[in-house]
Design an enzyme around this catalytic site. Structure first.
Site, PDB file in Angstrom:
ATOM      1  N   LYS A 124       2.422  77.880   2.517  1.00  0.00           N
ATOM      2  CA  LYS A 124       2.348  76.499   3.018  1.00  0.00           C
ATOM      3  C   LYS A 124       3.599  75.737   2.603  1.00  0.00           C
ATOM      4  O   LYS A 124       4.189  74.992   3.387  1.00  0.00           O
ATOM      5  CB  LYS A 124       1.082  75.807   2.482  1.00  0.00           C
ATOM      6  CG  LYS A 124      -0.189  76.292   3.166  1.00  0.00           C
ATOM      7  CD  LYS A 124      -1.466  75.861   2.454  1.00  0.00           C
ATOM      8  CE  LYS A 124      -2.662  76.512   3.139  1.00  0.00           C
ATOM      9  NZ  LYS A 124      -3.942  76.299   2.458  1.00  0.00           N
ATOM     10  N   GLN A 156      -6.441  73.137  -2.435  1.00  0.00           N
ATOM     11  CA  GLN A 156      -6.683  74.532  -2.073  1.00  0.00           C
ATOM     12  C   GLN A 156      -8.059  74.980  -2.589  1.00  0.00           C
ATOM     13  O   GLN A 156      -8.370  74.821  -3.761  1.00  0.00           O
ATOM     14  CB  GLN A 156      -5.561  75.415  -2.659  1.00  0.00           C
ATOM     15  CG  GLN A 156      -5.653  76.873  -2.278  1.00  0.00           C
ATOM     16  CD  GLN A 156      -5.480  77.119  -0.777  1.00  0.00           C
ATOM     17  OE1 GLN A 156      -4.614  76.535  -0.134  1.00  0.00           O
ATOM     18  NE2 GLN A 156      -6.320  77.971  -0.222  1.00  0.00           N
ATOM     19  N   ASP A 192      -6.875  68.707   6.096  1.00  0.00           N
ATOM     20  CA  ASP A 192      -7.779  69.823   6.375  1.00  0.00           C
ATOM     21  C   ASP A 192      -8.934  69.423   7.294  1.00  0.00           C
ATOM     22  O   ASP A 192      -9.646  70.280   7.808  1.00  0.00           O
ATOM     23  CB  ASP A 192      -8.372  70.344   5.054  1.00  0.00           C
ATOM     24  CG  ASP A 192      -7.642  71.569   4.545  1.00  0.00           C
ATOM     25  OD1 ASP A 192      -7.040  72.275   5.374  1.00  0.00           O
ATOM     26  OD2 ASP A 192      -7.696  71.826   3.327  1.00  0.00           O
TER      27      ASP A 192
END
Ligand code: NAD
Length: 280
Positions: A51, A95, A118
């Site tokens: 990422k 995460q 997200d």
């Protein structure tokens, strides 16, 4: 046809890179992404590294905040609040998975919905199911973009989603509904998965069981999107038996090289979108 997720993701990143150059010349700043990583989970470390790498490559100001496994929940929540208030941060990602002593729901709910790259915040989940503008979870968004490469108009198609996780199956089903598909959601308690799959024009497999979907479960000319990433003795495989299904399906994603690269590209896309929403 094998759907080339790597190429489609690379095209999307190129488009975003150009977007960011325009943003930079107009606003004199670039979108910022902050990623919080707790602990030493090897898969999470690889995801976060990728990422960061791709963010930097396209011009996003990417920062990774690393905490040890035993960090207190309060410290993580306070950091998120700090990032919520930081004008240079467009998107925040924590995460997953998190260590057991940290409440995942609390963490997700602490991220401001406008910075929730997200799309996991309950407000954004509600927006998605209400058909409102929102940040869409990265993997389902990636799957939809891959589908659209094959078939622009999905209206009236019968889609079967295998798996009902908050991360993949549920938002995927919502997205397909938005596209006017007839959607069947299947899961671990579904009685006869094969008989559901065989009716599908589109199958999205997001289960975590290697090669679960067999060739004789798939209708001729179906489109099959394989979200699964399963480590086996013979390497990484998906939830679909690729050798069998690729002989029947009209189009199929490989694993690796299908959905995976799209997930990261869609995270970058969501970061740019978050920036645009707060700066327009
Ligand atoms: P999860 O474990 O949260 O959910 C799995 C779902 O599968 C559950 O809803 C469960 O009901 C269903 N299921 C389990 N056994 C089943 C069976 N026999 N028949 C039908 N349904 C069954 O998993 P997840 O987080 O949604 O991830 C699914 C897979 O996708 C995993 O392999 C994961 O590694 C992979 N994944 C890939 C990406 C990517 O970018 N490609 C991103 C996230 C997850």
């Amino acid at each position: 046809m094998i759907i080339d997720g790597k190429k489609i993701a690379s095209d999307l990143r190129e488009k975003l890179k150009k977007n960011i150059i325009e943003i930079k010349s107009k606003f004199k700043i670039v979108p910022g992404l902050s990623v919080i990583l707790v602990g030493e989970d090897p898969a999470s470390k690889i995801y976060v590294k990728n990422k960061e790498k791709f963010s930097k490559e396209i011009g996003i100001d990417s920062k990774v905040i690393r905490y040890p496994e035993n960090i207190e929940e309060k410290t993580v929540l306070n950091k998120i609040i700090e990032l919520n208030n930081d004008k240079n941060v467009s998107g925040i990602l924590v995460q997953l998975p998190l260590p057991k002593h940290i409440n995942k729901q609390k963490v997700i709910e602490t991220i401001h919905p406008s910075k929730d790259v997200d799309g996991f915040h309950p407000i954004n989940v509600g927006n998605l199911s209400s058909g409102y503008d929102t940040r869409i979870p990265c993997t389902p968004l990636g799957c939809l973009l891959l589908l659209k490469e094959i078939e622009k108009n999905l209206s009236g198609k019968h889609a079967v989603v295998v798996g009902r996780s908050n991360l993949n199956g549920k938002p995927m089903a919502q997205l397909l509904l938005r596209e006017n598909c007839t959607v069947t959601i299947t899961h671990s308690k579904t009685k006869d998965l094969k008989s559901e799959c065989i009716k599908a024009d589109i199958i999205i497999a997001a289960v975590g069981i290697p090669k679960l979907i067999k060739g004789n479960w798939v209708k001729k000319n179906a489109i099959v999107i394989d979200v699964g990433i399963n480590k086996t003795e013979s390497g990484i495989v998906g939830d679909v038996d690729f050798n069998e299904v690729s002989k029947i399906a009209k189009a199929i994603t490989p694993v690796p090289g299908g959905v995976g690269p799209m997930t990261i590209a869609c995270l970058l896309n969501n970061t740019v979108e978050c920036f645009k929403r707060t700066n327009s």
